[in-house]
Design a protein around this motif. Structure first.
Motif, PDB file in Angstrom:
ATOM      1  N   VAL A 198      49.170  43.509  33.132  1.00  0.00           N
ATOM      2  CA  VAL A 198      48.535  43.321  31.833  1.00  0.00           C
ATOM      3  C   VAL A 198      48.866  41.939  31.273  1.00  0.00           C
ATOM      4  CG1 VAL A 198      48.557  44.076  29.415  1.00  0.00           C
ATOM      5  CG2 VAL A 198      48.324  45.759  31.249  1.00  0.00           C
ATOM      6  N   ARG A 199      50.093  41.483  31.443  1.00  0.00           N
ATOM      7  CA  ARG A 199      50.452  40.135  30.983  1.00  0.00           C
ATOM      8  C   ARG A 199      49.562  39.084  31.655  1.00  0.00           C
ATOM      9  NH1 ARG A 199      54.690  39.354  27.784  1.00  0.00           N
ATOM     10  NH2 ARG A 199      56.370  40.918  27.662  1.00  0.00           N
ATOM     11  N   GLU A 200      49.359  39.241  32.950  1.00  0.00           N
ATOM     12  CA  GLU A 200      48.499  38.294  33.674  1.00  0.00           C
ATOM     13  C   GLU A 200      47.065  38.393  33.172  1.00  0.00           C
ATOM     14  OE1 GLU A 200      47.388  35.319  36.299  1.00  0.00           O
ATOM     15  OE2 GLU A 200      49.396  35.967  35.675  1.00  0.00           O
ATOM     16  N   LEU A 201      46.590  39.615  32.975  1.00  0.00           N
ATOM     17  CA  LEU A 201      45.228  39.827  32.474  1.00  0.00           C
ATOM     18  C   LEU A 201      45.027  39.121  31.139  1.00  0.00           C
ATOM     19  CD1 LEU A 201      42.607  41.701  33.008  1.00  0.00           C
ATOM     20  CD2 LEU A 201      43.629  43.174  31.264  1.00  0.00           C
ATOM     21  N   MET A 202      46.020  39.222  30.252  1.00  0.00           N
ATOM     22  CA  MET A 202      45.899  38.677  28.903  1.00  0.00           C
ATOM     23  C   MET A 202      45.979  37.144  28.872  1.00  0.00           C
ATOM     24  SD  MET A 202      45.297  41.291  27.005  1.00  0.00           S
ATOM     25  CE  MET A 202      45.415  40.505  25.397  1.00  0.00           C
ATOM     26  N   ARG A 203      46.199  36.528  30.026  1.00  0.00           N
ATOM     27  CA  ARG A 203      46.215  35.062  30.108  1.00  0.00           C
ATOM     28  C   ARG A 203      44.831  34.497  30.373  1.00  0.00           C
ATOM     29  NH1 ARG A 203      48.361  33.211  34.406  1.00  0.00           N
ATOM     30  NH2 ARG A 203      48.712  31.131  33.570  1.00  0.00           N
ATOM     31  N   HIS A 204      43.867  35.367  30.648  1.00  0.00           N
ATOM     32  CA  HIS A 204      42.549  34.912  31.077  1.00  0.00           C
ATOM     33  C   HIS A 204      41.448  35.395  30.136  1.00  0.00           C
ATOM     34  CE1 HIS A 204      44.167  33.686  35.032  1.00  0.00           C
ATOM     35  NE2 HIS A 204      44.920  34.772  34.932  1.00  0.00           N
ATOM     36  N   ALA A 205      40.384  34.592  30.041  1.00  0.00           N
ATOM     37  CA  ALA A 205      39.198  35.005  29.296  1.00  0.00           C
ATOM     38  C   ALA A 205      38.542  36.177  30.029  1.00  0.00           C
ATOM     39  CB  ALA A 205      38.231  33.835  29.174  1.00  0.00           C
ATOM     40  N   PRO A 206      37.963  37.106  29.296  1.00  0.00           N
ATOM     41  CA  PRO A 206      37.769  37.159  27.842  1.00  0.00           C
ATOM     42  C   PRO A 206      38.912  37.850  27.086  1.00  0.00           C
ATOM     43  CG  PRO A 206      36.590  38.968  28.836  1.00  0.00           C
ATOM     44  CD  PRO A 206      37.226  38.214  29.975  1.00  0.00           C
ATOM     45  N   PHE A 207      40.031  38.108  27.783  1.00  0.00           N
ATOM     46  CA  PHE A 207      41.130  38.860  27.168  1.00  0.00           C
ATOM     47  C   PHE A 207      42.090  37.968  26.377  1.00  0.00           C
ATOM     48  CE2 PHE A 207      39.607  41.084  30.891  1.00  0.00           C
ATOM     49  CZ  PHE A 207      39.455  42.376  30.432  1.00  0.00           C
ATOM     50  N   GLU A 208      42.197  36.730  26.772  1.00  0.00           N
ATOM     51  CA  GLU A 208      43.147  35.814  26.153  1.00  0.00           C
ATOM     52  C   GLU A 208      42.905  35.683  24.645  1.00  0.00           C
ATOM     53  OE1 GLU A 208      44.918  31.310  26.914  1.00  0.00           O
ATOM     54  OE2 GLU A 208      42.901  31.842  27.618  1.00  0.00           O
ATOM     55  N   GLY A 209      43.985  35.752  23.879  1.00  0.00           N
ATOM     56  CA  GLY A 209      43.914  35.582  22.436  1.00  0.00           C
ATOM     57  C   GLY A 209      43.483  36.810  21.669  1.00  0.00           C
ATOM     58  N   ARG A 210      43.182  37.883  22.357  1.00  0.00           N
ATOM     59  CA  ARG A 210      42.762  39.120  21.688  1.00  0.00           C
ATOM     60  C   ARG A 210      43.947  40.042  21.435  1.00  0.00           C
ATOM     61  NH1 ARG A 210      37.152  40.938  22.242  1.00  0.00           N
ATOM     62  NH2 ARG A 210      35.856  39.182  22.894  1.00  0.00           N
ATOM     63  N   ARG A 211      43.722  41.011  20.563  1.00  0.00           N
ATOM     64  CA  ARG A 211      44.744  42.003  20.247  1.00  0.00           C
ATOM     65  C   ARG A 211      44.490  43.233  21.131  1.00  0.00           C
ATOM     66  NH1 ARG A 211      45.683  45.124  14.437  1.00  0.00           N
ATOM     67  NH2 ARG A 211      47.885  45.625  14.774  1.00  0.00           N
ATOM     68  N   PRO A 212      45.380  43.533  22.082  1.00  0.00           N
ATOM     69  CA  PRO A 212      45.128  44.655  22.989  1.00  0.00           C
ATOM     70  C   PRO A 212      45.359  46.010  22.326  1.00  0.00           C
ATOM     71  CG  PRO A 212      47.239  43.650  23.485  1.00  0.00           C
ATOM     72  CD  PRO A 212      46.593  42.791  22.438  1.00  0.00           C
ATOM     73  N   PHE A 213      44.572  46.965  22.765  1.00  0.00           N
ATOM     74  CA  PHE A 213      44.640  48.354  22.312  1.00  0.00           C
ATOM     75  C   PHE A 213      44.761  49.183  23.589  1.00  0.00           C
ATOM     76  CE2 PHE A 213      42.742  52.424  21.188  1.00  0.00           C
ATOM     77  CZ  PHE A 213      43.203  52.655  19.901  1.00  0.00           C
TER      78      PHE A 213
END
Length: 273
Positions: A198-213
């Protein structure tokens, strides 16, 4: 069964005004990333891993939420990407698979990152032999890990874990990790988890900078629960009140109803503009 006509609100101990609901989330769908475990969260558990099925309407709901979040929806699972695709065929969703061993950023594409080493063949052979301890133990080779399912042989639980412990004691230098789950003992190489995926996923668009749920149900999801505050995110468990989560759903039925309402409300709000 939950009635989709009623507003499904995750049960939680935090102040009511802070609890996400379909209504409160709709205006923020372009700011959040929806991350979902599969077995026991989106889908009801089955007697064997191959018997799980996708209820009618769920894939449509996920596709609507994919559109509403501009692609920031991902499945987070211990299953391989290939297995995930077989379950949801013909759909191919963004996903973190193999407990963080694989990642796909966009639906319909190939894996974007495969950094984890597969489980050692000789170690896998020794672990696989544990399935012979009792009829009903099902062996699942995931490539990056090996799972011993004992839902059909619950009396074998202690013997399975004792056998795994003996193998680990004989191979103290083997970098492996044992993941206890719901009637399953899974063994994988150390060094990656759902949280690292998940950390790796959150480094890339379209996930980067979003608030995960994130919504998950099992012990292996706890590593993701633990990192949600790092992203100002929220986590919800299913079927139990896991430590540190913001709330919980009683069953996968409630998760599906929540997501369905979120998709329907989002669609309605778009069409009313």
């Amino acid at each position: 069964m939950s009635d989709n006509s009623e507003l499904i609100v995750p049960q939680t101990s935090v102040p009511a005004e802070l609890v996400p609901t379909p209504v409160s989330l709709v205006p923020h769908l372009r700011e959040v990333a929806i991350l979902l475990d599969i077995d026991g969260t989106l889908l009801d558990l089955a007697t064997t891993p191959r018997e799980v099925w996708v209820p009618p309407g769920l894939s449509e709901t996920l596709n609507i939420l994919m559109q509403r979040t501009s692609g920031a929806l991902a499945l987070v699972s211990g299953r391989s990407l290939n297995d995930i695709d077989l379950i949801f065929a013909p759909e191919m969703f963004p996903a973190v698979g193999g407990h963080g061993a694989e990642m796909r950023l966009a639906g319909g594409s190939e894996a974007d990152a495969i950094k984890a080493p597969p489980l050692d063949k000789e170690l896998k052979r020794r672990l696989a032999a544990i399935a012979k301890l009792s009829p009903g133990i099902l062996l699942e080779d995931k490539g990056y890990s090996l799972a011993l399912h004992y839902r059909l042989a619950p009396q074998a639980e202690k013997a399975i874990y004792e056998a795994v412990s003996r193998i680990r004691a004989e191979l103290p230098g083997a970098p492996i990790e044992v993941l206890p789950g719901k009637c399953v003992c899974e063994i994988k190489p150390a060094g990656f988890t759902k949280a690292s995926g998940v950390r790796e996923l959150m480094r890339h668009a379209p996930f980067e900078g979003r608030r995960p749920f994130f919504i998950g149900d099992d012990v292996t999801d706890e590593s993701v629960f633990a990192i949600m505050p790092d992203f100002a995110g929220l986590s919800f468990s299913v079927g139990r009140r896991a430590l540190g989560v913001d709330g919980h759903f009683d069953a996968p039925d409630d998760v599906r109803a929540f997501l369905s309402q979120l998709a329907q409300l989002g669609t309605n709000s778009t069409s009313s503009r």
